[in-house]
Enzyme design. Structure first.
Site, PDB file in Angstrom:
ATOM      1  N   GLU A 203       0.907  -1.167  -0.075  1.00 42.91           N
ATOM      2  CA  GLU A 203      -0.140  -0.018  -0.024  1.00 42.91           C
ATOM      3  C   GLU A 203       0.904   1.196   0.026  1.00 42.91           C
ATOM      4  O   GLU A 203       1.929   1.223   0.629  1.00 42.91           O
ATOM      5  CB  GLU A 203      -0.838  -0.046   1.360  1.00 42.91           C
ATOM      6  CG  GLU A 203      -1.756   1.181   1.056  1.00 42.91           C
ATOM      7  CD  GLU A 203      -2.620   1.466   2.539  1.00 42.91           C
ATOM      8  OE1 GLU A 203      -2.184   0.994   3.578  1.00 42.91           O
ATOM      9  OE2 GLU A 203      -3.503   2.212   2.465  1.00 42.91           O
TER      10      GLU A 203
ATOM     11  N   LYS B  11       4.875   0.244   9.413  1.00 46.73           N
ATOM     12  CA  LYS B  11       4.795   1.369   8.544  1.00 46.73           C
ATOM     13  C   LYS B  11       4.492   2.397   9.907  1.00 46.73           C
ATOM     14  O   LYS B  11       4.755   3.425   9.610  1.00 46.73           O
ATOM     15  CB  LYS B  11       4.044   1.295   7.651  1.00 46.73           C
ATOM     16  CG  LYS B  11       5.168   0.754   6.320  1.00 46.73           C
ATOM     17  CD  LYS B  11       4.227   1.029   5.070  1.00 46.73           C
ATOM     18  CE  LYS B  11       3.268  -0.063   4.687  1.00 46.73           C
ATOM     19  NZ  LYS B  11       2.663   0.075   3.372  1.00 46.73           N
TER      20      LYS B  11
ATOM     21  N   ARG C   9       5.612 -12.911   9.165  1.00 39.96           N
ATOM     22  CA  ARG C   9       6.487 -11.897   8.802  1.00 39.96           C
ATOM     23  C   ARG C   9       8.002 -12.002   9.920  1.00 39.96           C
ATOM     24  O   ARG C   9       7.886 -12.618  10.861  1.00 39.96           O
ATOM     25  CB  ARG C   9       5.606 -10.497   9.406  1.00 39.96           C
ATOM     26  CG  ARG C   9       5.629 -10.486  10.851  1.00 39.96           C
ATOM     27  CD  ARG C   9       5.398  -8.940  11.032  1.00 39.96           C
ATOM     28  NE  ARG C   9       4.945  -7.953  10.070  1.00 39.96           N
ATOM     29  CZ  ARG C   9       3.702  -7.565   9.750  1.00 39.96           C
ATOM     30  NH1 ARG C   9       2.709  -7.453  10.773  1.00 39.96           N
ATOM     31  NH2 ARG C   9       3.441  -6.758   8.914  1.00 39.96           N
TER      32      ARG C   9
END
Length: 553
Positions: free
Chosen positions: A33, A267, A257
């Site tokens: 994104e 982020k 992850r």
RNA sequence: UGACCCAUGGUGUAACGGUAGCACUACAGAUUUUGGUUCUGUCUGUUAAGGUUCGAAUCCUUAUGGGUCAACCA
């Protein structure tokens, strides 16, 4: 050519799919994104997705998941593309979820027509309230039984901009008592009168992640849609939508992850550090962002090697940042040009030297025969590292001390004869003698010394700035406690040496050069450099066996 | 008081019913004109209890521990 490394679970799945004839080639995608900069965790995903299609027939798309115009910006799109390329990967197609907004809208109409979606007038609070909890079933919205015609009319009017933000949503009609919360009539579309970085003001309704991601995968014929573990519960909805829409059946696979100690890879948190000024921008060399690592001096090769070594699996993990440092040292050791820089200078005067400048030869890299040599000036006044002298040395201190001898790298052996102090008792100079017959490469002195020091000639020394970095956080997992992660910031993560002395060859350094400052660490020129003042970032220090010895006492 | 995912040395990751291996770290030593590099060696592990089997890290059951799920974020 064949790798001996065993397959990870995704490679196993792909090899089965290829062998069974389910797929002739595989198609993956990296789907960021554009609402922030990429970090080391993304590098893992990039290496995975692109690495798979390097190993097996097929290709990888770069697809921006740009369905939330209020957080997304073109600046991020550009930085993401730069970072992926810098890491060494090239995508087949550059795509955007927003490319598919028309198709997505039609998909939504299709669901409405089949009685599988409805327009809901409930407020966010009401929707949350009737959604239930993980242990309690939800209840149906009073608007759930609207007719197909009514839903269609309302959805068209949502698109036409007749309603304000948040007034209505389009929801899938699945099951409000489902054990999976995501299946309790998930929202498909919401109203946002916001300017989109690509579609401008064309739309005022935007699809949610669950109604954009899987459909985009399907449109692009993605065979293996790889994402992280937190999306496991979404897979059921992913499959439901593809099935009801009767579109290409992409499949979602999840892996854990990667978390790295002493840093954050989120982020949202990185954004906070930037916005609140705890660091100097997204590419601050202390950041775990790709751009930060790049500025710090990490190489794409070392990051790829790191990603390969930490592998891919499904269990929770906290990778030791020491492995990343090992990988960059391993690469830099092979390619970095050796240079001498004195960070904390102590003056040495050679009492038996004429003062005439002699240019000595020194190898650029002992690990590389092709790296060649350079000339370094030698004279009667030199700087050495203050920490390389001790007036009262401990045992096994193979450096300078009264009466003790050392070799100056690529030069001569010297002996400390006299210690000069100022009024405060501070050592300000060492009077030494050198042995002319001990010249490096043609040593006939017969002397043997245990220590070799780096040094620079005072007259030709170039003053430079050094930026030394330590871990950004002082605890392994800053997000592990109730406390604000920012309370664990390491106050000493940046240390600036305003005026270090470099050998003259360093004056020609460029942004792409990699250096090893002898006995100190790997350094790279920073973009803040000016012709008057060169600035170097410390990428990572050399392993320091002596420091360890000292610590042990 | 639910569903789902996961569990191998300090860390990461292999072993696909048949000798628990590799890498990083740590430690010890050799080499070294970088106390770097390189080389050699050492330490440390299958969450637990049952079951299946000639044989289980691997299959089954239960327990325990960790993670995820109640954004009009992705």
């Amino acid at each position: 050519m064949t790798e001996e490394r065993s397959l990870n679970f995704l490679e196993e799945i792909i090899e089965q799919d290829l062998q069974s004839g389910k797929h002739q080639q595989i198609v993956t995608r990296f789907p960021p994104e554009p609402n922030g900069y990429l970090h080391i965790g993304h590098a893992s995903s990039i290496c995975l997705n692109f690495g798979l299609t390097q190993r097996y027939p097929g290709y990888t798309n770069l697809r921006f998941d740009d369905t939330n115009p209020t957080t997304e910006e073109t600046e991020y799109v550009d930085s993401i593309k730069q970072d992926v390329r810098w890491l060494g990967f090239e995508w087949k197609h550059e795509r955007y979820a927003s490319d598919y907004f028309d198709t997505l809208f039609n998909y939504a109409c299709k669901l409405i027509d089949r009685g599988l979606a409805y327009v809901d007038d409930l407020t966010p609070e009401e929707i949350a309230a009737q959604k239930g909890t993980p242990t309690q079933p939800g209840v149906d919205s009073p608007y759930r039984s609207r007719t197909i015609e009514e839903n269609r009319d309302l959805f068209l009017r949502m698109k036409a901009g007749e309603f304000p933000d948040g007034a209505r949503t389009l929801r899938a009609k699945i099951d409000m008592t489902h054990l999976n919360m995501l299946m309790r009539d998930p929202i498909l579309y919401r109203i946002k009168h916001a300017h989109h970085h690509r579609t401008g003001d064309k739309w005022c309704i935007y699809p949610m992640y669950d109604f954009a991601h899987g459909q985009s995968d399907s449109i692009e014929n993605i065979t293996h849609s790889i994402c992280t573990l937190e999306f496991v519960p979404h897979r059921e909805l992913y499959d439901w939508l593809i099935k009801k829409l009767e579109i290409y059946p992409s499949h979602q696979y999840e892996f854990a992850r990667r978390n790295i100690n002493y840093t954050v890879t989120s982020k949202r948190k990185l954004l906070q550090l930037v916005q609140e000024g705890h660091v100097n921008g997204w590419d601050d060399p202390r950041m775990s962002t790709i751009s930060g690592l790049r500025r710090r001096g990490y190489t794409p090769e070392s990051i790829r090697e790191f990603c390969s070594r930490i592998g891919v699996a499904k269990r929770e993990n906290l990778v030791d940042v020491g492995l990343l440092e090992f990988c960059v040292r391993e690469h830099l050791n092979k390619i970095a040009l050796r240079r001498m820089v004195v960070a904390d200078p102590l003056l040495i005067t050679l009492t038996n030297h004429s003062g005439e400048v002699e240019w000595l030869n020194s190898e650029n890299n002992p690990e590389s025969e092709t790296a060649g040599n350079r000339q370094i000036p030698f004279s009667n006044q030199l700087f050495v590292e203050r920490s390389d002298f001790m007036e009262v040395p401990p045992k096994k201190f193979f450096r300078l001390a009264p009466g003790q001898m050392v070799r100056l790298k690529s030069a001569y052996i010297i002996r400390c004869e006299e210690v000069i102090k100022d009024d405060r008792g501070e050592v300000i100079e060492l009077k030494c003698t050198y042995f002319p017959e001990s010249k490096s490469g043609s040593d006939t002195s017969g002397l043997s010394v245990k220590g070799t020091l780096h040094w620079v000639s005072r007259a030709q020394a170039v003053p430079v700035e050094l930026r030394l970095y330590d871990r950004l956080f002082s605890v392994e997992d800053p997000t592990d406690s109730e406390a604000d992660f920012k309370s664990f910031l390491n106050p000493e993560s940046l240390q600036v040496v305003k005026s270090a002395y470099a050998e003259p060859a360093l004056a020609e350094a460029t942004l792409t050069d990699r250096f090893q400052f002898l006995r100190q660490g790997y350094f790279v020129l920073d973009k803040d450099s000016t012709p008057e003042k060169l600035v170097f970032n410390k990428t990572v220090g050399l392993k320091d066996a002596w420091a360890k010895e000292v610590k042990k006492g």
